[in-house]
Design an enzyme around this catalytic site. Structure first.
Site, PDB file in Angstrom:
ATOM      1  N   HIS A   1     -30.851  62.233 -54.827  1.00  0.00           N
ATOM      2  CA  HIS A   1     -31.764  62.337 -55.965  1.00  0.00           C
ATOM      3  C   HIS A   1     -31.895  63.749 -56.521  1.00  0.00           C
ATOM      4  O   HIS A   1     -32.263  63.929 -57.674  1.00  0.00           O
ATOM      5  CB  HIS A   1     -33.117  61.731 -55.618  1.00  0.00           C
ATOM      6  CG  HIS A   1     -33.042  60.240 -55.596  1.00  0.00           C
ATOM      7  ND1 HIS A   1     -32.726  59.546 -54.459  1.00  0.00           N
ATOM      8  CD2 HIS A   1     -33.146  59.331 -56.586  1.00  0.00           C
ATOM      9  CE1 HIS A   1     -32.671  58.267 -54.755  1.00  0.00           C
ATOM     10  NE2 HIS A   1     -32.922  58.106 -56.035  1.00  0.00           N
TER      11      HIS A   1
ATOM     12  N   ASP B   1     -27.132  53.123 -54.546  1.00  0.00           N
ATOM     13  CA  ASP B   1     -27.410  52.594 -53.211  1.00  0.00           C
ATOM     14  C   ASP B   1     -26.398  51.519 -52.831  1.00  0.00           C
ATOM     15  O   ASP B   1     -26.025  51.413 -51.664  1.00  0.00           O
ATOM     16  CB  ASP B   1     -28.833  52.033 -53.144  1.00  0.00           C
ATOM     17  CG  ASP B   1     -29.844  53.145 -52.888  1.00  0.00           C
ATOM     18  OD1 ASP B   1     -29.557  54.014 -52.042  1.00  0.00           O
ATOM     19  OD2 ASP B   1     -30.900  53.161 -53.538  1.00  0.00           O
TER      20      ASP B   1
ATOM     21  N   CYS C   1     -27.760  50.530 -63.713  1.00  0.00           N
ATOM     22  CA  CYS C   1     -28.545  51.748 -63.909  1.00  0.00           C
ATOM     23  C   CYS C   1     -28.219  52.821 -62.860  1.00  0.00           C
ATOM     24  O   CYS C   1     -28.892  53.834 -62.784  1.00  0.00           O
ATOM     25  CB  CYS C   1     -30.042  51.455 -63.934  1.00  0.00           C
ATOM     26  SG  CYS C   1     -30.634  50.712 -62.412  1.00  0.00           S
TER      27      CYS C   1
HETATM   28  C1  PEP Z   1     -29.382  53.133 -57.500  1.00  0.00           C
HETATM   29  O1  PEP Z   1     -29.536  53.037 -56.281  1.00  0.00           O
HETATM   30  O2  PEP Z   1     -28.283  53.001 -58.079  1.00  0.00           O
HETATM   31  C2  PEP Z   1     -30.540  53.431 -58.362  1.00  0.00           C
HETATM   32  C3  PEP Z   1     -30.431  53.418 -59.675  1.00  0.00           C
HETATM   33  O3  PEP Z   1     -31.708  53.780 -57.745  1.00  0.00           O
HETATM   34  P1  PEP Z   1     -31.969  55.213 -57.085  1.00  0.00           P
HETATM   35  O4  PEP Z   1     -30.827  56.113 -57.474  1.00  0.00           O
HETATM   36  O5  PEP Z   1     -33.279  55.673 -57.587  1.00  0.00           O
HETATM   37  O6  PEP Z   1     -31.975  54.908 -55.623  1.00  0.00           O
HETATM   38 MG    MG Z   2     -31.532  52.883 -55.442  1.00  0.00          MG
END
Ligand code: PEP
Ligand code: MG
Length: 592
Positions: free
Chosen positions: A206, A475, A522
């Site tokens: 993140h 993820d 996303c």
């Molecule tokens: C993902 O896991 O692709 C996602 C969009 O959520 P995050 O990156 O916040 O875990």
């Molecule tokens: Mg995620």
């Protein structure tokens, strides 16, 4: 000239490699994030608190040892002499944390003086440092800094977090740090910080996502970054090629400045796409939405022509604080975003706290898990702490009265989880209505993040429980391939083009199409124009990404023929090797 300069030598340019996680070039004076600038709390303990405090100190030492071992491993990629030197130093630090004079002294102070561990560490460090300095031995005198550094590390581990004061940095500063957490990164103001580089961190963690969202060039996982560099040293961060140049030569500086200007011009050019539709050459429209990390990303989302918010990561509400946001505060934040989007849909995800996105209030409430990514995070935490989730759901329902809002649930693994949250939503709605509080009417659609392989494989069943799907490829890749997305040591193995990941995406899209529910992507691949043709070819028509990526993806869509992309996706899905898949995709991108 490029060389590893010993500390204190005349400045010579030094180029280090890392993971370029956020494109762009930053040039500026270094600000080195000190690991120790923390105000240490001091308080007296009751007799029955002492054993727990000793245990808390032992846990902090364990955490500090894990950090040091990680730094030592990281240094293995450096030239032999540097790696050996850092190795010896790290071993010395480890020894200081293992049944040493320091650990015994701190434990004694906690027990005899009944003081908290932070205060005991600080007092013991001061005494040890004084003793070393007084011995008149040059070797021991030189170790004083090490003792202090180890002490600071333990204090930091005890306090778990330290809120950085990046807002005070002069404009154009480049931050260099051992590690920046997503919460640290949230405090970065692009008007002050030109870019940053760290020793630890992977490309899809993140911190990296936050950097891309801010549009701040960043390189993570840079071994040897903090060796022989001082505050104010001129530094270049090349987020495109994953390079950090310390003390660049005038020629290097001129070249990087030229490239920086070129990129700025390119960005200006892309702005002209803002009002044009995202439509393929053969007339298929694609919805491009924005991922928001922080409320301040809203301006970028509007500027880049986002058609909505496809993912609002509400974790920001829980960062850099020790208390919890109440319903009214969350409602105010959500309402501002819903109103700011002026009628375009906002997809608000319930908090994905836990894992690497630890919030201050969790400290002491839950033990630190050995595998945070597999632990009590996201919807699991919400279901374990229903009050917390209900508070946020209430805020979402209220914000939904001011414009279109969808609720998205992270880390869903089973239909039962979705049903439980739906029941919660119904109960919260009843309560609010009874109080006469205006809420969304009808109730907002409830979507599922498909980001766990188990969820993708149950997409058929989930498609009946959910109103929409959002595929979280970050993820999904991490869990499918068992690669920690935030660990630079396995970053080269992290591959969203792996056939297993692609099959799970395909499976999910097909289930959504059969159930006639919307499906978007996303994860970070949605914002990489290299992957656009494949995602559209697999049937995706909604993409949500960092706002600054929208114009680039739009340009790719407008140049593409969807029929051709679909054909190429079919060929790609027959492949078993991700290298071949990448080649087929690159070849398609170069020609169509
Ligand atoms: C993902 O896991 O692709 C996602 C969009 O959520 P995050 O990156 O916040 O875990
Ligand atoms: Mg995620």
């Amino acid at each position: 000239m490029k060389t590893d300069s010993p500390p204190g030598a005349a400045a010579v340019s030094r180029t280090l490699r890392g993971l370029g996680v956020s494109p762009g070039i930053a040039i500026g004076p270094a600000h080195i994030v000190e690991s120790g600038a923390v105000r240490v709390p001091e308080y007296a303990l009751q007799a029955d608190q002492i054993d727990a405090e000793v245990e808390r100190f032992a846990d902090a030492c364990g955490k500090a040892r894990r950090q040091i071992r990680k730094l030592k491993t990281k240094a293995l990629v450096l030239p032999e002499s540097a790696s050996e030197e850092i190795g010896i130093l790290m071993d010395a630090h480890l020894a200081m944390l293992t049944n040493s004079r320091l650990t015994r002294g701190v434990e004694r102070r906690i027990r005899e003086e009944a003081v908290n561990a932070e205060a005991a560490v600080q007092a013991e460090i001061a005494v040890i440092a004084e003793t070393f300095a007084a011995m008149g031995d040059a070797y021991l005198a030189a170790r004083v800094d090490d003792v202090r550094e180890v002490g600071r590390r333990v204090i930091r581990a005890l306090m778990r977090h330290e809120y950085q004061a990046f807002a005070l940095l002069p404009p154009g500063t480049v931050i260099l740090a051992e590690e920046l957490t997503p919460a640290d990164t949230a405090l970065i103001d692009p008007r002050h910080v030109a870019g940053f580089a760290t020793v630890l961190g992977g490309a899809e963690g993140h911190t990296a996502i936050m950097a891309r969202s801010l549009g701040v060039p960043a390189v993570l996982g840079v071994a040897g970054l903090l060796t022989g560099v001082r505050h104010g040293t001129q530094v270049v961060v090349d987020g495109v090629n994953g390079r950090v140049v310390i003390d660049p030569t005038p020629e290097e500086l001129a070249e990087y400045a030229r490239r920086r200007t070129e990129r700025q011009k390119e960005r200006e050019k892309l702005k002209t796409l803002k009002r044009l539709p995202a439509v393929t050459r053969d007339a298929t429209s694609v919805v491009l939405q924005a991922n928001l990390e922080l409320p301040r990303d809203l301006d970028n989302a509007l500027d880049s022509g986002a058609q909505g918010v496809g993912l609002l990561r509400t974790e920001f509400m829980f960062m850099n604080r020790d208390d919890l946001p109440d319903e009214d505060e969350q409602y105010g934040l959500l309402r501002a975003i819903v109103e700011g989007m002026g009628g375009r849909p906002v997809t608000a995800r319930t908090f994905d706290v836990g894992g690497e996105k630890l919030a201050g209030w969790m400290t002491g409430r839950y033990t630190e898990p050995a595998n945070p990514a597999l632990g009590l995070r996201a919807i699991r935490l919400g279901l374990r702490e229903p009050k917390l989730l209900e508070t946020q759901l209430a805020a979402m329902l209220r914000a939904g009265a001011h414009g279109p809002l969808r609720i998205l649930l992270p880390m869903i693994c089973s239909v039962a989880e979705v049903q439980t949250v739906r029941e919660m939503i119904a109960n919260v709605a009843r309560r609010l209505r009874r109080r006469g509080v205006p809420i969304a009417d009808p109730l907002p659609p409830v979507g599922v993040m498909v980001e766990v392989p188990g969820a993708a494989l149950s997409a058929d069943a989930l498609s009946y429980a959910a109103d929409f799907f959002a595929i979280g490829t970050n993820d999904l890749t991490q869990y499918t391939l068992a690669i920690d997305r935030g660990d630079e040591q396995v970053a080269s193995l992290y591959d969203p083009l792996h056939p297993a990941v692609l099959r799970l995406i395909q499976f999910t899209v097909e289930a959504a199409l059969r159930a006639r529910i919307p499906v978007s992507v996303c994860g970070e691949i949605a914002g990489d124009p290299r992957h656009t043709a494949l995602l559209l070819g697999l049937g995706i028509r909604e993409l949500s990404m960092a706002p600054l990526a929208i114009p680039m993806v739009k340009r790719r869509i407008r140049a593409m023929d969807l029929m051709e992309a679909t054909r190429r996706a079919r060929v790609i899905m027959d492949q078993s090797d991700s290298g071949r898949i990448a080649a087929l995709l690159d070849d398609f991108n170069a020609t169509a």
